[in-house]
Design a protein around this motif. Structure first.
Motif, PDB file in Angstrom:
ATOM      1  N   VAL A 146      62.374  83.484  76.125  1.00 22.50           N
ATOM      2  CA  VAL A 146      62.838  82.112  75.883  1.00 22.50           C
ATOM      3  C   VAL A 146      62.922  81.351  77.202  1.00 22.50           C
ATOM      4  CG1 VAL A 146      64.799  80.717  75.138  1.00 22.50           C
ATOM      5  CG2 VAL A 146      64.048  82.649  73.743  1.00 22.50           C
ATOM      6  N   TYR A 147      63.447  82.009  78.254  1.00 17.00           N
ATOM      7  CA  TYR A 147      63.528  81.363  79.566  1.00 17.00           C
ATOM      8  C   TYR A 147      62.142  81.026  80.103  1.00 17.00           C
ATOM      9  CZ  TYR A 147      68.530  81.741  80.549  1.00 17.00           C
ATOM     10  OH  TYR A 147      69.897  81.569  80.538  1.00 17.00           O
ATOM     11  N   LEU A 148      61.182  81.922  79.905  1.00 18.75           N
ATOM     12  CA  LEU A 148      59.824  81.663  80.374  1.00 18.75           C
ATOM     13  C   LEU A 148      59.213  80.455  79.666  1.00 18.75           C
ATOM     14  CD1 LEU A 148      58.441  85.322  80.591  1.00 18.75           C
ATOM     15  CD2 LEU A 148      58.920  83.791  82.504  1.00 18.75           C
ATOM     16  N   ILE A 149      59.445  80.378  78.352  1.00 20.56           N
ATOM     17  CA  ILE A 149      58.901  79.247  77.574  1.00 20.56           C
ATOM     18  C   ILE A 149      59.588  77.944  77.969  1.00 20.56           C
ATOM     19  CG2 ILE A 149      58.665  78.279  75.256  1.00 20.56           C
ATOM     20  CD1 ILE A 149      58.427  81.173  74.222  1.00 20.56           C
ATOM     21  N   MET A 150      60.923  77.962  78.100  1.00 24.22           N
ATOM     22  CA  MET A 150      61.653  76.752  78.484  1.00 24.22           C
ATOM     23  C   MET A 150      61.258  76.288  79.872  1.00 24.22           C
ATOM     24  SD  MET A 150      65.497  77.389  76.963  1.00 24.22           S
ATOM     25  CE  MET A 150      66.038  75.750  77.462  1.00 24.22           C
ATOM     26  N   GLY A 151      60.984  77.249  80.763  1.00 25.32           N
ATOM     27  CA  GLY A 151      60.595  76.900  82.121  1.00 25.32           C
ATOM     28  C   GLY A 151      59.298  76.129  82.191  1.00 25.32           C
ATOM     29  N   CYS A 152      58.447  76.291  81.176  1.00 23.08           N
ATOM     30  CA  CYS A 152      57.172  75.563  81.143  1.00 23.08           C
ATOM     31  C   CYS A 152      57.365  74.098  80.798  1.00 23.08           C
ATOM     32  CB  CYS A 152      56.226  76.204  80.116  1.00 23.08           C
ATOM     33  SG  CYS A 152      55.687  77.876  80.544  1.00 23.08           S
ATOM     34  N   PHE A 153      58.518  73.746  80.220  1.00 19.24           N
ATOM     35  CA  PHE A 153      58.697  72.387  79.716  1.00 19.24           C
ATOM     36  C   PHE A 153      59.917  71.668  80.264  1.00 19.24           C
ATOM     37  CE2 PHE A 153      56.371  74.796  76.516  1.00 19.24           C
ATOM     38  CZ  PHE A 153      55.287  73.965  76.278  1.00 19.24           C
ATOM     39  N   ILE A 189      68.088  87.893  87.427  1.00 15.19           N
ATOM     40  CA  ILE A 189      66.939  87.921  86.526  1.00 15.19           C
ATOM     41  C   ILE A 189      66.593  86.516  86.048  1.00 15.19           C
ATOM     42  CG2 ILE A 189      66.084  88.751  84.290  1.00 15.19           C
ATOM     43  CD1 ILE A 189      66.232  90.952  86.360  1.00 15.19           C
ATOM     44  N   VAL A 190      67.608  85.738  85.711  1.00 14.66           N
ATOM     45  CA  VAL A 190      67.386  84.366  85.238  1.00 14.66           C
ATOM     46  C   VAL A 190      66.730  83.520  86.321  1.00 14.66           C
ATOM     47  CG1 VAL A 190      68.574  82.224  84.613  1.00 14.66           C
ATOM     48  CG2 VAL A 190      69.201  84.358  83.500  1.00 14.66           C
ATOM     49  N   VAL A 191      67.195  83.659  87.569  1.00 10.91           N
ATOM     50  CA  VAL A 191      66.649  82.847  88.654  1.00 10.91           C
ATOM     51  C   VAL A 191      65.202  83.250  88.958  1.00 10.91           C
ATOM     52  CG1 VAL A 191      66.874  82.318  91.115  1.00 10.91           C
ATOM     53  CG2 VAL A 191      68.891  82.300  89.653  1.00 10.91           C
ATOM     54  N   VAL A 192      64.910  84.557  88.949  1.00  6.31           N
ATOM     55  CA  VAL A 192      63.519  84.992  89.166  1.00  6.31           C
ATOM     56  C   VAL A 192      62.631  84.461  88.042  1.00  6.31           C
ATOM     57  CG1 VAL A 192      61.961  86.963  89.390  1.00  6.31           C
ATOM     58  CG2 VAL A 192      64.214  87.055  90.439  1.00  6.31           C
ATOM     59  N   THR A 193      63.146  84.483  86.819  1.00  2.59           N
ATOM     60  CA  THR A 193      62.396  83.927  85.689  1.00  2.59           C
ATOM     61  C   THR A 193      62.196  82.421  85.852  1.00  2.59           C
ATOM     62  OG1 THR A 193      63.408  85.619  84.265  1.00  2.59           O
ATOM     63  CG2 THR A 193      62.306  83.780  83.173  1.00  2.59           C
ATOM     64  N   ALA A 194      63.236  81.739  86.353  1.00  3.16           N
ATOM     65  CA  ALA A 194      63.130  80.296  86.586  1.00  3.16           C
ATOM     66  C   ALA A 194      62.090  79.981  87.657  1.00  3.16           C
ATOM     67  CB  ALA A 194      64.490  79.722  86.979  1.00  3.16           C
ATOM     68  N   GLU A 195      61.910  80.909  88.623  1.00  2.16           N
ATOM     69  CA  GLU A 195      60.878  80.722  89.641  1.00  2.16           C
ATOM     70  C   GLU A 195      59.502  80.559  88.990  1.00  2.16           C
ATOM     71  OE1 GLU A 195      60.969  84.005  92.293  1.00  2.16           O
ATOM     72  OE2 GLU A 195      62.684  83.284  93.440  1.00  2.16           O
ATOM     73  N   ILE A 196      59.253  81.347  87.947  1.00  7.28           N
ATOM     74  CA  ILE A 196      57.960  81.262  87.262  1.00  7.28           C
ATOM     75  C   ILE A 196      57.798  79.885  86.629  1.00  7.28           C
ATOM     76  CG2 ILE A 196      56.534  82.265  85.422  1.00  7.28           C
ATOM     77  CD1 ILE A 196      57.854  84.925  85.938  1.00  7.28           C
ATOM     78  N   GLY A 197      58.889  79.336  86.093  1.00  6.43           N
ATOM     79  CA  GLY A 197      58.824  78.004  85.502  1.00  6.43           C
ATOM     80  C   GLY A 197      58.445  76.928  86.506  1.00  6.43           C
ATOM     81  N   MET A 198      58.738  77.173  87.801  1.00 10.26           N
ATOM     82  CA  MET A 198      58.394  76.198  88.830  1.00 10.26           C
ATOM     83  C   MET A 198      56.894  76.136  89.109  1.00 10.26           C
ATOM     84  SD  MET A 198      61.290  74.851  89.714  1.00 10.26           S
ATOM     85  CE  MET A 198      60.803  73.963  91.178  1.00 10.26           C
ATOM     86  N   ILE A 199      56.143  77.135  88.623  1.00 12.36           N
ATOM     87  CA  ILE A 199      54.712  77.193  88.953  1.00 12.36           C
ATOM     88  C   ILE A 199      53.815  77.319  87.724  1.00 12.36           C
ATOM     89  CG2 ILE A 199      55.029  78.099  91.294  1.00 12.36           C
ATOM     90  CD1 ILE A 199      54.602  80.912  90.207  1.00 12.36           C
ATOM     91  N   THR A 200      54.387  77.188  86.522  1.00  9.55           N
ATOM     92  CA  THR A 200      53.584  77.302  85.306  1.00  9.55           C
ATOM     93  C   THR A 200      53.350  75.928  84.683  1.00  9.55           C
ATOM     94  OG1 THR A 200      55.642  77.827  84.125  1.00  9.55           O
ATOM     95  CG2 THR A 200      54.204  79.666  84.691  1.00  9.55           C
ATOM     96  N   PRO A 201      52.162  75.715  84.113  1.00  5.12           N
ATOM     97  CA  PRO A 201      51.899  74.436  83.442  1.00  5.12           C
ATOM     98  C   PRO A 201      52.711  74.346  82.148  1.00  5.12           C
ATOM     99  CG  PRO A 201      50.057  75.963  83.148  1.00  5.12           C
ATOM    100  CD  PRO A 201      51.015  76.626  84.090  1.00  5.12           C
ATOM    101  N   PRO A 202      52.988  73.119  81.649  1.00  3.73           N
ATOM    102  CA  PRO A 202      52.483  71.845  82.184  1.00  3.73           C
ATOM    103  C   PRO A 202      53.397  71.158  83.196  1.00  3.73           C
ATOM    104  CG  PRO A 202      53.494  71.478  80.065  1.00  3.73           C
ATOM    105  CD  PRO A 202      53.614  72.960  80.311  1.00  3.73           C
ATOM    106  N   LEU A 203      54.632  71.676  83.405  1.00  5.51           N
ATOM    107  CA  LEU A 203      55.592  70.947  84.237  1.00  5.51           C
ATOM    108  C   LEU A 203      56.018  71.729  85.467  1.00  5.51           C
ATOM    109  CD1 LEU A 203      57.915  69.332  81.527  1.00  5.51           C
ATOM    110  CD2 LEU A 203      56.023  68.282  82.765  1.00  5.51           C
ATOM    111  N   GLY A 204      55.158  72.572  86.007  1.00  4.94           N
ATOM    112  CA  GLY A 204      55.500  73.309  87.219  1.00  4.94           C
ATOM    113  C   GLY A 204      55.655  72.372  88.403  1.00  4.94           C
ATOM    114  N   LEU A 205      56.902  72.078  88.790  1.00  5.03           N
ATOM    115  CA  LEU A 205      57.165  71.058  89.804  1.00  5.03           C
ATOM    116  C   LEU A 205      56.516  71.389  91.137  1.00  5.03           C
ATOM    117  CD1 LEU A 205      60.909  70.140  89.129  1.00  5.03           C
ATOM    118  CD2 LEU A 205      58.867  68.860  88.507  1.00  5.03           C
ATOM    119  N   ASN A 206      56.555  72.670  91.531  1.00  4.93           N
ATOM    120  CA  ASN A 206      55.970  73.039  92.815  1.00  4.93           C
ATOM    121  C   ASN A 206      54.473  72.786  92.843  1.00  4.93           C
ATOM    122  OD1 ASN A 206      58.515  73.857  93.564  1.00  4.93           O
ATOM    123  ND2 ASN A 206      57.864  75.835  94.345  1.00  4.93           N
TER     124      ASN A 206
END
Length: 428
Positions: free
Chosen positions: A324-331, A362-379
């Motif tokens: 769920v965190y991985l999916i939310m991190g994408c958006f 674990i949550v923060v490492v998972t959030a790191e992936i959200g920073m680099i995944t499409p469509p909203l990877g801010l980095n």
């Protein structure tokens, strides 16, 4: 009522409403629907003062000020150059230096986007001049910026600790070994890619020891400050709040020593610190207001009872939460993700018998992936803008690092002692 409130919040975030304002507005509406406008006003009158009165919140502006002053001093700009001189003998040395500089910037700023912007302006031009593949270079820079979310002083871990009511000192110390592991994962991924295709980066020339010593002389005050701030927390000499004040004072001293402090630079640093701190505090207040809605509608209690009643392994539930965190991190923005989910997921984690400090990492490492995944990877957006490269090219260069991050998460889940060993030995 609960589904309506949750959907309203997601709709507010989707149309671009600031996270703190969205949480407060929807929260106030939910409270009014639950207990009436009069009771809602009584609750709202007390929350801002009770939340911002917390002593631990001083940590946030102090760590931000420390980062701003280090940037003003100019030491941060020399970090990449210094590291690249030391690893010059390695093939793809500038890419390796980018990962190590990302860890260094992370220890300065605590902000992933700020680290990505700083690395983009220093390492990408250097790699382009040296003949590195643009896709390869952009991927390394974008993923190295995410280290700021994990390596102390991590604002993400501080926010998690405040929301989850977990020891911030233990959280910051817990981020050290995982931060080193993620840095090594980036370096190993770089070396694997170069092993498959050596044309991605040219061979580097070794540098003289005199150059290496000269480079270290430029950045040693910053390294000393970082070790001191983390060390006093680990040894129990100071709380994270006191350590943040010590870090800000040390950064001010470094800026004075470098001759970069004047009224203009100081006021600019204070202004940026004030804006960032107010934004974060608004989010924290909004989260507290929205948390009242979660309590009144019993969303958290119902979710915990439901999950606890499942006849399945706790690790299956944990895997679902991570997904769920991985999916939310994408958006969604990572701060918004933490604010929305932590009040719900942490009680579940406690009910399943997991350590909340370990889960925070674990949550923060998972959030790191959200920073680099499409469509909203801010980095990725930041690197694309600074490097003037197509966004698709940046995302394409990131996929190997995303896979490496997923492997790191699996390792940290299988071997929780990698996260918990240091905080279990700390004096705090």
């Amino acid at each position: 009522m609960a589904p309506f409130i949750i959907l309203s919040l997601f709709a507010a975030l989707a149309i671009g409403m600031p996270v703190g304002i969205a949480l407060a507005t929807i929260g106030m509406g939910g409270i009014a629907l639950s207990v009436g406008p009069g009771a809602m006003m009584g609750i709202i009158e007390t929350i801002p003062l009770s939340v911002t009165h917390s002593y631990e919140l001083i940590t946030i502006p102090m760590f931000i000020l420390m980062a701003e002053l280090i940037v003003v001093s100019g030491v941060a700009e020399r970090l990449f150059e210094a590291v690249s001189i030391w690893v010059g003998r390695i093939r793809g040395g500038l890419a390796v230096a980018t990962a190590l500089a990302g860890a260094g910037f992370g220890a300065i700023s605590g902000s992933s986007t700020a680290a990505a912007a700083a690395l983009s302006s220093t390492s990408i031009p250097a790699m382009m001049r040296a003949g590195y593949d643009p896709k390869f270079s952009c991927g390394v820079v974008a993923v190295s910026g995410t280290l700021a979310m994990l390596i102390p002083p991590s604002l993400a871990l501080v926010l998690y600790g405040i929301i989850a009511e977990v020891s911030i000192a233990r959280l910051l110390i817990a981020g050290i070994i995982p931060g080193i592991i993620v840095t090594l994962a980036i370096i190993l991924t770089v070396q694997f890619l170069l092993w498959r295709d050596p044309s991605l980066a040219p061979a580097s020339n070794p540098r003289r020891m005199a150059d290496k010593i000269r480079a270290m002389a430029e950045i040693w005050p910053m390294l000393l400050l970082l070790f001191m701030v983390t060390g006093v927390i680990y040894l129990g000499i100071a709380t994270p709040t006191e350590a943040s004040g010590l870090g800000a004072a040390g950064a001010l001293l470094i800026t004075v020593m470098k001759g970069k402090l004047n009224w203009s630079t100081f006021s600019d640093a204070m202004s940026r610190t004030l804006r960032a701190s107010c934004m974060i505090l608004l989010i924290v207040v909004g989260a507290k207001i929205f948390g009242v809605v979660l309590t009144l509608t019993q969303i958290t209690q119902t979710f915990v009872a439901t999950v606890s009643g499942w006849d399945t392994s706790p690790y299956v539930v944990l895997s679902m939460i991570i997904l769920v965190y991985l999916i939310m991190g994408c958006f969604m923005d990572q701060v918004a993700t933490l604010i929305l989910t932590v009040p719900i997921t942490v009680p579940v984690i406690l009910a399943l018998g997991f350590d909340p400090v370990w889960f925070g990492v674990i949550v923060v490492v998972t959030a790191e992936i959200g920073m680099i995944t499409p469509p909203l990877g801010l980095n990725a957006f930041i690197v694309s803008r600074y490097a003037k490269r197509p966004l698709g090219e940046v995302f394409s260069g990131l996929w190997p690092h995303i896979i490496a991050h997923l492997i790191v998460i699996a390792v940290l889940v299988i071997f929780p002692q990698l996260v918990m060993w240091l905080p279990n030995t700390t004096a705090n």
